[in-house]
Design a protein around this motif. Structure first.
Motif, PDB file in Angstrom:
ATOM      1  N   ARG A   1       0.852  -1.194   0.000  1.00  0.00           N
ATOM      2  CA  ARG A   1       0.000   0.000   0.000  1.00  0.00           C
ATOM      3  C   ARG A   1       0.883   1.238   0.000  1.00  0.00           C
ATOM      4  O   ARG A   1       1.859   1.314   0.725  1.00  0.00           O
ATOM      5  CB  ARG A   1      -0.894   0.011   1.251  1.00  0.00           C
TER       6      ARG A   1
ATOM      7  N   GLU B   1     -15.936 -13.840  -2.452  1.00  0.00           N
ATOM      8  CA  GLU B   1     -16.715 -12.768  -1.835  1.00  0.00           C
ATOM      9  C   GLU B   1     -17.985 -13.276  -1.170  1.00  0.00           C
ATOM     10  O   GLU B   1     -18.558 -12.592  -0.325  1.00  0.00           O
ATOM     11  CB  GLU B   1     -17.053 -11.701  -2.885  1.00  0.00           C
TER      12      GLU B   1
ATOM     13  N   TYR C   1     -12.772 -11.162   0.247  1.00  0.00           N
ATOM     14  CA  TYR C   1     -13.500 -10.280   1.140  1.00  0.00           C
ATOM     15  C   TYR C   1     -14.466 -11.039   2.046  1.00  0.00           C
ATOM     16  O   TYR C   1     -14.848 -10.542   3.090  1.00  0.00           O
ATOM     17  CB  TYR C   1     -14.258  -9.215   0.324  1.00  0.00           C
TER      18      TYR C   1
HETATM   19  P1  C2E Z   1      -2.835 -10.097  -6.677  1.00  0.00           P
HETATM   20  O1  C2E Z   1      -1.534 -10.716  -6.324  1.00  0.00           O
HETATM   21  O2  C2E Z   1      -3.754 -10.881  -7.541  1.00  0.00           O
HETATM   22  O3  C2E Z   1      -3.525  -9.723  -5.314  1.00  0.00           O
HETATM   23  C1  C2E Z   1      -4.850  -9.940  -5.012  1.00  0.00           C
HETATM   24  C2  C2E Z   1      -5.635  -8.689  -5.196  1.00  0.00           C
HETATM   25  O4  C2E Z   1      -7.009  -9.027  -5.039  1.00  0.00           O
HETATM   26  C3  C2E Z   1      -5.355  -7.620  -4.150  1.00  0.00           C
HETATM   27  O5  C2E Z   1      -5.458  -6.367  -4.791  1.00  0.00           O
HETATM   28  C4  C2E Z   1      -6.502  -7.814  -3.180  1.00  0.00           C
HETATM   29  O6  C2E Z   1      -6.799  -6.655  -2.449  1.00  0.00           O
HETATM   30  C5  C2E Z   1      -7.609  -8.178  -4.117  1.00  0.00           C
HETATM   31  N1  C2E Z   1      -8.657  -8.945  -3.483  1.00  0.00           N
HETATM   32  C6  C2E Z   1      -8.541  -9.788  -2.450  1.00  0.00           C
HETATM   33  N2  C2E Z   1      -9.725 -10.342  -2.160  1.00  0.00           N
HETATM   34  C7  C2E Z   1     -10.618  -9.849  -3.028  1.00  0.00           C
HETATM   35  C8  C2E Z   1     -12.030 -10.053  -3.218  1.00  0.00           C
HETATM   36  O7  C2E Z   1     -12.705 -10.820  -2.517  1.00  0.00           O
HETATM   37  N3  C2E Z   1     -12.620  -9.367  -4.232  1.00  0.00           N
HETATM   38  C9  C2E Z   1     -11.906  -8.530  -5.003  1.00  0.00           C
HETATM   39  N4  C2E Z   1     -12.559  -7.885  -5.971  1.00  0.00           N
HETATM   40  N5  C2E Z   1     -10.593  -8.304  -4.869  1.00  0.00           N
HETATM   41  C10 C2E Z   1      -9.942  -8.979  -3.873  1.00  0.00           C
HETATM   42  P2  C2E Z   1      -4.381  -5.256  -4.557  1.00  0.00           P
HETATM   43  O8  C2E Z   1      -3.950  -5.256  -3.150  1.00  0.00           O
HETATM   44  O9  C2E Z   1      -4.934  -4.018  -5.154  1.00  0.00           O
HETATM   45  O10 C2E Z   1      -3.172  -5.751  -5.419  1.00  0.00           O
HETATM   46  C11 C2E Z   1      -3.235  -5.744  -6.778  1.00  0.00           C
HETATM   47  C12 C2E Z   1      -2.044  -6.404  -7.392  1.00  0.00           C
HETATM   48  O11 C2E Z   1      -0.860  -5.676  -7.141  1.00  0.00           O
HETATM   49  C13 C2E Z   1      -1.759  -7.779  -6.800  1.00  0.00           C
HETATM   50  O12 C2E Z   1      -2.629  -8.695  -7.391  1.00  0.00           O
HETATM   51  C14 C2E Z   1      -0.325  -7.956  -7.186  1.00  0.00           C
HETATM   52  O13 C2E Z   1      -0.225  -8.378  -8.542  1.00  0.00           O
HETATM   53  C15 C2E Z   1       0.229  -6.568  -7.088  1.00  0.00           C
HETATM   54  N6  C2E Z   1       0.930  -6.441  -5.803  1.00  0.00           N
HETATM   55  C16 C2E Z   1       0.447  -6.072  -4.599  1.00  0.00           C
HETATM   56  N7  C2E Z   1       1.434  -6.063  -3.666  1.00  0.00           N
HETATM   57  C17 C2E Z   1       2.557  -6.468  -4.287  1.00  0.00           C
HETATM   58  C18 C2E Z   1       3.929  -6.673  -3.877  1.00  0.00           C
HETATM   59  O14 C2E Z   1       4.306  -6.519  -2.713  1.00  0.00           O
HETATM   60  N8  C2E Z   1       4.818  -7.078  -4.820  1.00  0.00           N
HETATM   61  C19 C2E Z   1       4.433  -7.290  -6.100  1.00  0.00           C
HETATM   62  N9  C2E Z   1       5.353  -7.703  -6.959  1.00  0.00           N
HETATM   63  N10 C2E Z   1       3.168  -7.127  -6.521  1.00  0.00           N
HETATM   64  C20 C2E Z   1       2.237  -6.720  -5.639  1.00  0.00           C
END
Ligand code: C2E
Ligand code: CA
Ligand code: CA
Length: 582
Positions: free
Chosen positions: A366, A542, A561
């Motif tokens: 974040r 969800e 979620y």
């Molecule tokens: P990701 O690895 O596919 O992470 C899962 C995303 O799905 C997260 O979004 C999370 O908040 C979201 N999510 C979890 N549960 C639900 C749900 O029930 N419904 C919906 N609609 N969404 C859900 P976030 O946190 O916005 O992260 C987006 C992407 O950013 C991640 O997808 C990942 O590819 C990248 N990311 C986040 N943190 C890191 C990190 O520390 N390093 C790297 N390399 N990539 C990261």
């Protein structure tokens, strides 16, 4: 005049009906002459004749003005036979100029005729306005008229064929870029959108397999688009793997476009292939724009989408021209935030679906800027990746995640895993594994308390590197999971040859906008994983129904979620204690 109008209406109606029913089953000939007798005589002379197997259909206009009205309403007139002298001595020639220059009707063939010699146009006028023939009325005997008309119709039909070639993509049988430009020029409307759809990794498809397979893929995409969008949407192939849609915003929008790529494509009637695409959209307002500018705007949105949200869609915004400047600003801010420690990790639990036991958590980055805004990782991570800053950020994430896991010792049992996302640029850095293992040791966390989430792109880019890296990491007990599974091009052989620990089913198959009716894909992944001895975890759960369906399909673990959103450390611990009381 009134009866002329009636005839006009009658012809136009006949024209329009047959246009939709069976296009071009006859030749439309427009007679423009201020003397009704000439109309009658011409019709009589050509009555019941056919040219190239088709009958003739006459439209009548008694002045240049009327002729313009007729031409504005019917778009398939093949030949206009025009009297030179009507309202004025020059009325006929002025009409010709109007037809070519104002109305831009270039296919329409023109035969000029005049009552008396002496009104012949200059040679260069004939050339400039592409006039097929010039005759005095006495010269035009029945045979002459017929011959002249036949030549004009043949040349019209040749023009039409060339037009088809110039406006049609012969591979996929859709209109091409020229046709799209013309459509945008002629039928630009408010509340319409243009979408440029670019297939992801198409060059890989072409180079891994071969061009003919690539062709078959394009044909299959073209067919699906044509099938699923109504006739209100104009569909074209604009470039090699670039498709364009233009239609009402209720039809041309991201959700409908994602839906096109939800199901695998059947290629060559045998192979089933998953594709994803990145889309740039531009919505048209009431202000008329040049067609090229409309395309350019959608193109800017596409470029933005490719950089930031591959596989998704982005709308054009005027400010986008400042995007490059903003990116540099953002990158500088991000660099600052990293050194000032304004980056944060949130944690989202992994839950065993049958026992509801919390077995680990994924760390999600974040970033809150000094002005208090949260910028989503989907936006800033790709930018960081392109600049190389991601290596430093990634190292920070690994260190912070491991330290967190250590602190969690007092709240969880030994088997609780910390899952860390590793981006491709990080993983392919030569020193990645060595550095990681050093950080692991420094943190005091056991290897088997860590899971690394890699994306499918890592597997495609560099299989060998992946293999050696995995061996070393797994030797230290670290688990490897394939993230966002199902959205990339994971070849089955890669999966078979690699010793992964689990597949993480992408949330688009569980709760995304295209998940409905797409749950089969999740089931297939689970079955396949089972065959390969891999565990599965589903992200984006969800609802309780999704949870039960996954459980029934044989999926072990889940995240989403339904259980909890990603939470900061203190709230995560609070959530953990409350959840375990349930
Ligand atoms: P990701 O690895 O596919 O992470 C899962 C995303 O799905 C997260 O979004 C999370 O908040 C979201 N999510 C979890 N549960 C639900 C749900 O029930 N419904 C919906 N609609 N969404 C859900 P976030 O946190 O916005 O992260 C987006 C992407 O950013 C991640 O997808 C990942 O590819 C990248 N990311 C986040 N943190 C890191 C990190 O520390 N390093 C790297 N390399 N990539 C990261
Ligand atoms: Ca992830
Ligand atoms: Ca995902």
């Amino acid at each position: 005049m009134a009866e002329h109008q009636d005839e006009l209406v009658q012809f136009i109606e006949a024209d329009q009906i047959s246009e939709t029913a069976q296009p071009d089953s006859f030749w439309s000939i427009l007679l423009v002459d201020d003397e009704p007798d000439v109309h009658a005589a011409t019709c009589l002379a050509l009555k019941n004749l056919t040219i190239e197997g088709r009958p003739l259909h006459f439209l009548h206009a008694y002045s240049a003005k009327e002729a313009k009205e007729v031409l504005a309403k019917s778009n398939n007139v093949a030949v206009a036979i025009i009297d030179v002298v009507m309202e004025t001595d020059e009325a006929g020639l002025q009409l010709v100029r109007h037809i070519r220059q104002e109305m831009q009707l270039y296919n329409l063939r023109i035969i000029l005729r005049t009552g008396q010699p002496g009104y012949a146009p200059e040679i260069d006028t004939i050339q400039k306005y592409d006039i097929n023939d010039y005759r005095t009325k006495t010269e035009l005997t029945q045979t002459r008229l017929y011959t002249s008309l036949t030549i004009a119709i043949r040349s019209y039909s040749l023009f039409k064929q060339i037009e088809v070639l110039a406006y049609q993509d012969s591979l996929v049988n859709l209109p091409n870029r020229n046709a799209m430009l013309e459509e945008l020029t002629k039928h630009q409307q408010a509340n319409h959108a243009i979408a440029l759809i670019d297939l992801d990794n198409f060059s890989d498809i072409n180079s891994i397999i071969d061009d003919s397979f690539g062709d078959a893929v394009l044909i299959s995409v073209a067919q699906r688009l044509r099938q699923n969008f109504s006739e209100h949407t104009f569909i074209a192939r604009l470039g090699s793997d670039l498709f364009g849609l233009y239609g009402p915003t209720e039809e041309v929008n991201p959700d409908n476009i994602y839906a096109e790529f939800a199901e695998p494509f059947l290629v060559n009637n045998t192979e089933s292939l998953r594709l994803s695409a990145t889309t740039g959209l531009a919505i048209l307002g009431s202000k008329q724009l040049a067609a090229a500018e409309v395309l350019k705007n959608a193109g800017a949105a596409l470029k933005q989408a490719k950089r930031l949200v591959r596989g998704k869609a982005v709308y054009f915004k005027k400010e986008q021209s400042h995007a490059a400047r903003d990116r540099i600003k953002m990158l500088n801010m991000l660099r600052h935030s990293l050194s000032e420690q304004h980056l944060n990790l949130y944690f989202q639990p992994f839950v065993q679906l049958d026992t509801k036991k919390v077995i680990g958590a994924e760390c999600l980055l974040r970033w809150q800027t000094p002005d208090g805004n949260f910028i989503p990782p989907d936006i800033f991570i790709p930018i960081a990746e392109q600049s190389g800053l991601m290596i430093a950020i990634g190292e920070w994430v690994v260190r912070t995640a491991l330290n967190w896991r250590k602190r969690m010792d007092e709240h969880v049992d030994n088997g609780f895993k910390v899952a860390i996302n590793i981006s491709q640029v990080q993983f392919t850095e030569p020193s990645f594994v060595d550095n990681f293992l050093i950080l692991l040791q420094e943190s005091g966390v056991q290897g088997n308390q860590v899971e690394l989430e890699l994306t499918e792109s890592v597997a495609i880019e560099s299989f060998e590197l992946l293999e050696t890296n995995l061996k070393q990491l797994q030797a230290a007990g670290v688990h490897i999971s394939m993230d966002d599974f199902g959205t990339g091009y994971s070849s089955l052989s890669v999966l078979q040859n690699l010793k992964l620990n689990r597949l993480k089913i992408d949330r688009s198959f569980i709760s995304g906008p295209m998940a409905t009716g797409n749950f089969d894909m999740a089931k297939t992944i689970i079955t396949m994983a089972d065959h390969l001895d891999l565990k599965t975890i589903a992200e984006g759960i969800e609802t309780e129904e999704q949870c039960q369906a996954l459980l029934a399909a044989g999926c072990q673990d889940g995240q989403g979620y339904l259980f909890s959103k990603p939470l900061p450390e203190a709230l995560f611990i609070q959530w953990l204690h409350e959840f375990e009381q349930l």
